[in-house]
Design a protein around this motif. Structure first.
Motif, short mmCIF file in Angstrom:
data_model
loop_
_atom_site.label_atom_id
_atom_site.label_comp_id
_atom_site.label_asym_id
_atom_site.label_seq_id
_atom_site.Cartn_x
_atom_site.Cartn_y
_atom_site.Cartn_z
N ASP A 1 0.84 -1.19 0.00
CA ASP A 1 0.00 0.00 0.00
C ASP A 1 0.87 1.24 0.00
N MET A 2 0.26 2.39 -0.25
CA MET A 2 1.01 3.64 -0.37
C MET A 2 1.46 4.14 0.99
N ALA A 3 2.65 4.74 0.98
CA ALA A 3 3.15 5.33 2.22
C ALA A 3 2.28 6.47 2.69
N SER A 4 1.48 7.01 1.79
CA SER A 4 0.65 8.16 2.14
C SER A 4 -0.49 7.79 3.07
N ILE B 1 -11.55 -9.85 -5.90
CA ILE B 1 -10.60 -10.65 -6.66
C ILE B 1 -11.37 -11.69 -7.45
N ALA B 2 -11.03 -11.84 -8.72
CA ALA B 2 -11.82 -12.71 -9.60
C ALA B 2 -11.68 -14.18 -9.25
N ASP B 3 -10.45 -14.64 -9.03
CA ASP B 3 -10.22 -16.06 -8.78
C ASP B 3 -9.29 -16.22 -7.58
N PRO B 4 -9.82 -16.06 -6.36
CA PRO B 4 -8.95 -16.12 -5.18
C PRO B 4 -8.27 -17.47 -5.01
N GLN C 1 -10.99 -5.47 -0.16
CA GLN C 1 -11.37 -4.75 -1.37
C GLN C 1 -10.50 -3.52 -1.59
N ASP C 2 -10.16 -2.85 -0.51
CA ASP C 2 -9.36 -1.63 -0.57
C ASP C 2 -8.83 -1.35 0.82
N VAL C 3 -8.02 -0.34 0.94
CA VAL C 3 -7.54 0.08 2.26
C VAL C 3 -8.70 0.64 3.06
N ASP C 4 -8.93 0.11 4.24
CA ASP C 4 -10.03 0.55 5.09
C ASP C 4 -9.57 0.43 6.54
N THR C 5 -9.31 1.57 7.15
CA THR C 5 -8.75 1.57 8.50
C THR C 5 -9.68 0.90 9.50
N GLY C 6 -10.97 1.23 9.44
CA GLY C 6 -11.90 0.65 10.39
C GLY C 6 -11.99 -0.85 10.27
N LEU C 7 -12.03 -1.36 9.05
CA LEU C 7 -12.09 -2.80 8.82
C LEU C 7 -10.80 -3.48 9.28
N TYR C 8 -9.68 -2.85 8.99
CA TYR C 8 -8.39 -3.39 9.41
C TYR C 8 -8.33 -3.51 10.94
N ASN C 9 -8.79 -2.48 11.63
CA ASN C 9 -8.81 -2.51 13.10
C ASN C 9 -9.65 -3.69 13.60
N ARG C 10 -10.80 -3.89 12.98
CA ARG C 10 -11.69 -4.96 13.41
C ARG C 10 -11.06 -6.33 13.19
N VAL C 11 -10.40 -6.50 12.04
CA VAL C 11 -9.74 -7.77 11.73
C VAL C 11 -8.64 -8.07 12.74
N VAL D 1 -4.45 -6.32 -0.32
CA VAL D 1 -5.46 -5.72 -1.18
C VAL D 1 -5.67 -6.63 -2.37
N GLY D 2 -6.92 -6.97 -2.65
CA GLY D 2 -7.24 -7.97 -3.65
C GLY D 2 -6.68 -7.66 -5.03
N THR D 3 -6.77 -6.40 -5.46
CA THR D 3 -6.30 -6.06 -6.81
C THR D 3 -4.80 -6.27 -6.95
N LYS D 4 -4.06 -6.04 -5.89
CA LYS D 4 -2.61 -6.23 -5.92
C LYS D 4 -2.26 -7.72 -5.83
N PHE D 5 -2.94 -8.42 -4.95
CA PHE D 5 -2.66 -9.84 -4.76
C PHE D 5 -3.00 -10.64 -6.02
N ALA D 6 -4.03 -10.21 -6.74
CA ALA D 6 -4.47 -10.95 -7.92
C ALA D 6 -3.45 -10.91 -9.05
N LYS D 7 -2.56 -9.94 -9.04
CA LYS D 7 -1.55 -9.85 -10.10
C LYS D 7 -0.51 -10.97 -10.00
N GLN D 8 -0.42 -11.58 -8.81
CA GLN D 8 0.45 -12.73 -8.59
C GLN D 8 1.91 -12.44 -8.94
N GLN D 9 2.35 -11.25 -8.64
CA GLN D 9 3.74 -10.89 -8.92
C GLN D 9 4.67 -11.52 -7.88
N PRO D 10 5.77 -12.13 -8.30
CA PRO D 10 6.68 -12.79 -7.37
C PRO D 10 7.20 -11.87 -6.27
N GLN D 11 7.50 -10.63 -6.63
CA GLN D 11 8.04 -9.71 -5.62
C GLN D 11 6.99 -9.40 -4.55
#
Length: 988
Positions: A6-9, A570-573, A632-642, A658-668
């Motif tokens: 996720d972004m440093a911002s 994510i289309a195919d978790p 689905q996206d960065v969500d502080t409240g949901l993250y706290n609950r998890v 984040v699903g969109t990033k994980f779905a790319k399946q990039q080795p790094q």
């Protein structure tokens, strides 16, 4: 958040921020872990040329770069020679009286470099004598509150405008609170004064203006030459009892110009922001803007007095009509709007403007107490009638005394301003109360204008934070250039500021200091595979973790939020998780096939489905020990609950992606997530050559990290402070289990340090498989302000000793075991260093990773050093400051082969540890024990989000106990980690 990739911002920005850096390690809450980008040869050469060009920011002529002060170097060396010849390198010699250990030498290892430092030298007159006076202000009328803030500042100004101060006016400076400092002794006639309050710009007090009695009492007389002699002395026994009071007096001088200038806004005692039209500014949105200003503080160093000046960025209210500000912020949530507007000063515009005898307009300034409330004026004979909290002008009525209605009548704010002032008001905008709860005074937003230069303590939202970072992240030479060309002018020390300086002169150039670039270690992985470090970073291609964890029962959970624009996470978790499972095995984790995952769609962080799903996952004969959470996206409240559900309630490790990033399946990306998996499973990611860890390799030293975090702006009034402790369990420094406790709000010292240490000592034996407790305990203490160093020894050290006495056998205690060394880790200081040549700079213009500075800006009698152990991807790198307050470990040991002195040993060890931060393939800015302790404190904020983050849905259950003010009271069990995870790195 600490969502991988996720972004440093996403780092929450509160109140005033200094210049921002994005370092090459995961930024706290963002968890960004990326490989270092090593530039190609041709690009690197181009970058070097560009860096060389920009590093000339301080050279206005063709003169060579000035060398570090030879006088300072001579005194530093002479002091060390005197210490050495006295034979004082044992513990007794190194501990000067009841103070901190004396410096055992200056570091010698590494490649020497010359650096600019963001310090200017102050040169006081040798004849300068300072008279310090305390000012006591008390109202003459009973029941009148004691003035503070802007009102107190104006009263001090009125004091100095009295005739008896006239001839001293140019020789007096003040903090505009309680202290005057004069170059001449003031007459006795000025010791007491009676003042009737008048606002700034007024020729005379208003009718019924309150009166105050002021008592001025001389408290100290300082001869500055005595301080200078002390700083120049090489006498080991030399002391100067007034060092701190003189430093305070000089800082009062430094802040006087900004606090008395109408074109400069000050925040706290040391930050100044020009509010002139040309000041760099960035619109942050929602009624706030960022300004670029400067921090300044007087510092003492060997042979000289310095002023530290650094770029600072602050958030300020837009100076616009109040109704426009409310529209920009939004009036939908009245509680949040009230918090946003509270204490904002506004100029009233509906009355005829008056001028003083000089023709200058007299502003009628009011301070917003809040929005209209039903409780307003409940003790009055005729209290206002407010339909609802935050009501508009049509729904707020007050009692108006007039002859027409035979004694008075209720009238709405809308009708009053329409008939009396011919002002049309918007009935949809809330009325503001510029009085107080007992005696309200209402104004519609249309007749108010926000005064310029008002700092906001509001927590920034995601978009504002991104805007702030874009504005604040600058190249190092850009910040240095701002300091050199604008800093002195803003704080009033340049010739352009035209300040008549009664005390001192200031050199107009930044000083230079000697630094050293320490060699980088080599990183080792399984089967002794070595990775070469370049610029503080390395890669993990074709290697496995040194010790891979075992992952038997695990699964994934996809969480989507109903109603979002892009509901598909994510289309195919299953396919992505299967690929990730293969990546875990390739990196050395013994990962069994994951169980079938699940997905839930929730209404928000408070949805009961979350805990229901966690309960299902952790139930049955083979409960999951780790859950990969796909969001689905960065969500502080949901993250706290998890995190609360996993860490505290159900005892299952969680890693969020984040699903969109994980779905790319990039080795790094998979590798970065695997770093966390392995640490949570008890594995060890990377190791160093045994030669780089010195005393640690003997397996008799436990390294401890301690931190305390406090409530931030926007927290509940009863939000607690949180203390954390992490500790190594063996010589590999790969696992750091943690303990954490809630304690009294804003209490700097840790209350339960002893019990926390005992729990770590037991783990040293059980988890580290040792037969005895450690002989040495090396503590890196984070979160301590400079003024609290001595308090650590007074309050925390006895707790550590008592805990050890209760556990260590008598035979060990007779040997003086354990030996304890305590090092304070400073992150929030303002010292910065800049390369003087391109060859001494990294690709971004910062000093190279591994740069250490222990001369030029330090005091010879103290043992401290600055260490830049990381490479900042963007912005100006901030070195960590390490200050040794106690040493029982290093000074008594023989200096190892290859080292010249104990200072070399500790500097090298501290740097080496920075390459063992398990969550990254980069060295980090502070050593891991302090870094990990900091992360643990941040994790506790997730569990207590209902208290710490009032603007965000907490996602965490409210404790059952409710304290005064209506907020839940934090209990120890709210941060008590589940037994399943208690002895793990759950917080990673």
């Amino acid at each position: 958040m600490e969502l991988e990739g996720d972004m440093a911002s996403m780092v929450a920005t509160k109140g005033v921020e200094e210049e921002v850096e994005v370092e090459g390690a995961p930024v706290l809450k963002a968890g960004r872990i990326e490989e270092a980008q090593v530039p190609q040869a041709g690009k690197a050469e181009d970058q070097l040329d560009k860096t060389a060009e920009n590093l000339n920011f301080l050279l206005t002529t063709n003169h060579p770069i000035p060398p570090p002060s030879t006088q300072v170097t001579q005194v530093e060396d002479s002091f060390q020679k005197g210490l050495s010849s006295s034979g004082g390198f044992g513990i007794e010699g190194l501990q000067l009286g009841a103070d901190f250990p004396c410096r055992p030498g200056y570091g010698t290892r590494g490649t020497k470099v010359i650096l600019w430092a963001n310090y200017f030298e102050i040169i006081p007159s040798q004849k300068l004598v300072l008279y310090r006076y305390e000012v006591f202000v008390e109202p003459t009328a009973s029941g009148e509150p004691t003035p503070k803030g802007k009102k107190l500042s104006q009263i001090i100004k009125l004091l100095l405008s009295l005739p008896e101060y006239h001839e001293y006016r140019d020789e007096i400076v003040t903090d505009f609170k309680s202290t005057l400092v004069s170059q001449r002794q003031l007459p006795n006639t000025s010791s007491n004064a009676a003042i009737q309050y008048q606002a700034e710009g007024e020729d005379q007090p208003r009718a019924n203006a309150p009166s105050y009695r002021l008592h001025v009492r001389k408290t100290d007389i300082f001869t500055v030459s005595e301080l200078i002699n002390f700083l120049n002395s090489t006498d080991l026994n030399a002391t100067y009892a007034h060092k701190l009071p003189v430093l305070q007096a000089l800082n009062i001088f430094l802040g006087h110009y900004a606090k008395s200038s109408p074109t400069v806004a000050t925040v706290g005692s040391s930050k100044s922001f020009s509010i002139a039209q040309a000041t760099p500014k960035q619109d942050l949105g929602a009624g706030l803007s960022a300004l670029r200003g400067f921090f300044s503080s007087v510092r003492l160093a060997t042979c000289r007095i310095l002023v530290n000046v650094n770029v600072s960025h602050g958030t300020f209210y837009d100076a616009i009509p109040l109704d426009a500000l409310i529209r920009r912020y939004g009036a939908g949530n009245k509680s949040k709007l009230q918090s946003f507007l509270k204490r904002v000063r506004v100029k009233v515009t509906h009355q005829e403007e008056k001028t003083n005898k000089h023709g200058n307009p007299i502003a009628r300034v009011k301070t917003i107490y809040g929005l209209a409330s039903k409780d307003d004026g409940h003790g009055l004979d005729n209290p206002p009638l407010v339909k609802s909290f935050g009501a508009g002008p049509n729904d707020v009525e007050f009692f108006l005394d007039d002859s027409v209605s035979q004694g008075g009548r209720y009238i709405s704010v809308k009708e009053y301003f329409a008939t009396v002032h011919s002002r049309i008001t918007n009935i949809n905008l809330p009325v503001v109360n510029v009085g107080n709860r007992q005696n309200p005074s209402y104004l519609p937003a249309e007749v108010c204008a926000v005064m310029p230069g008002q700092n906001s303590q509001s927590k920034l939202n995601r978009a504002q934070t991104q805007n702030m970072i874009r504005f604040a992240v600058r190249k190092p030479w850009e910040n240095a250039n701002s300091i050199f060309r604008e800093g002195l002018d803003t704080i009033g020390l340049s010739q352009q500021a035209k300040v008549k300086n009664p005390f001192v002169s200031v050199t107009p150039e930044l000083i230079t200091v000697t630094g050293r670039v320490l060699p980088e270690p080599r990183i080792r992985y399984l089967n002794d595979k070595v990775r070469v470090v370049q610029g503080g970073a390395w890669n993990m291609q074709a290697v496995k973790f040194n010790q891979g964890g075992t992952l038997r029962n695990w699964t994934h959970l996809v969480i989507s939020i109903r109603g979002l624009a892009n509901p598909r996470v994510i289309a195919d978790p299953e396919s992505a998780v299967a690929k990730f499972h293969k990546a875990l095995q390739d990196m050395g984790i013994s990962a069994h096939a994951p169980k079938a995952g699940s997905a839930i769609e929730i209404s928000g962080p408070d949805d009961i489905q979350i805990e229901a799903e966690f309960k299902r996952i952790t139930s049955g004969q083979s409960p999951a020990s780790l859950v990969l959470i796909i969001l689905q996206d960065v969500d502080t409240g949901l993250y706290n609950r998890v995190k609360h559900a996993g860490d505290v309630k159900f005892g299952v490790h969680t890693v969020c992606v984040v699903g969109t990033k994980f779905a790319k399946q990039q080795p790094q990306y998979f590798a970065n997530v695997a770093l966390k998996f392995n640490l949570k499973l008890g594995g060890i990611n990377q190791l160093l050559d045994s030669t780089k860890l010195g005393i640690i390799t003997e397996d008799k030293t436990m390294v401890v990290g301690v931190d305390v975090t406090h409530p931030s702006p926007g927290s509940a009034s009863n939000a607690p402070s949180v203390a954390s402790m992490v500790a190594s369990v063996d010589r590999w420094l790969g696992q750091w289990p943690a303990d954490l406790r809630v304690q009294e709000s804003r209490k700097e010292m840790v209350s339960e340090l002893g019990s926390m240490l005992k729990s770590r000592l037991h783990l040293w034996k059980s988890q580290g498989k040792h037969t005895a407790f450690p002989e040495n305990i090396l503590v890196y203490r984070d979160g301590v302000s400079e003024g609290q160093y001595a308090t650590v020894l007074k309050i925390e050290l006895p707790q550590l000793r008592t805990a050890c006495d209760e556990l260590y056998p008598p035979s060990d205690r007779k040997k003086g075991l354990p030996k304890i060394t305590i090092i304070i880790v400073g992150k929030r200081h303002h010292s910065r260093f800049y390369p003087t040549t391109a060859h001494n700079a990294d690709s971004n213009g910062n000093p190279k990773c591994g740069t250490v500075v222990d001369r030029g800006v330090t005091e010879a009698r103290n043992w401290d050093f600055f260490l830049q152990s990381h490479a900042a991807i963007q912005g100006t790198a901030r070195p960590a400051h390490y200050f040794i307050v106690l040493d029982e470990i290093f000074a008594k040991r023989a200096v190892p082969h290859g080292f010249q002195n104990v200072a070399d040993v500790l500097e090298d060890l501290t740097l080496s540890m920075c390459y063992l931060f398990g969550r990254a393939t980069k060295s980090v800015s502070i050593c891991p024990p302090a870094y990990y302790a900091d992360i643990v404190c941040e994790r506790a904020r997730c569990y207590l989000a209902g208290l710490f983050d009032m603007a965000t849905p907490s996602g965490t259950p409210a404790p059952s106990v409710v304290a005064e003010g209506g907020y839940p009271k934090a209990r120890p069990e709210d941060v008590l980690i589940h037994p399943n995870l208690r002895n793990t790195m759950f917080y990673i």
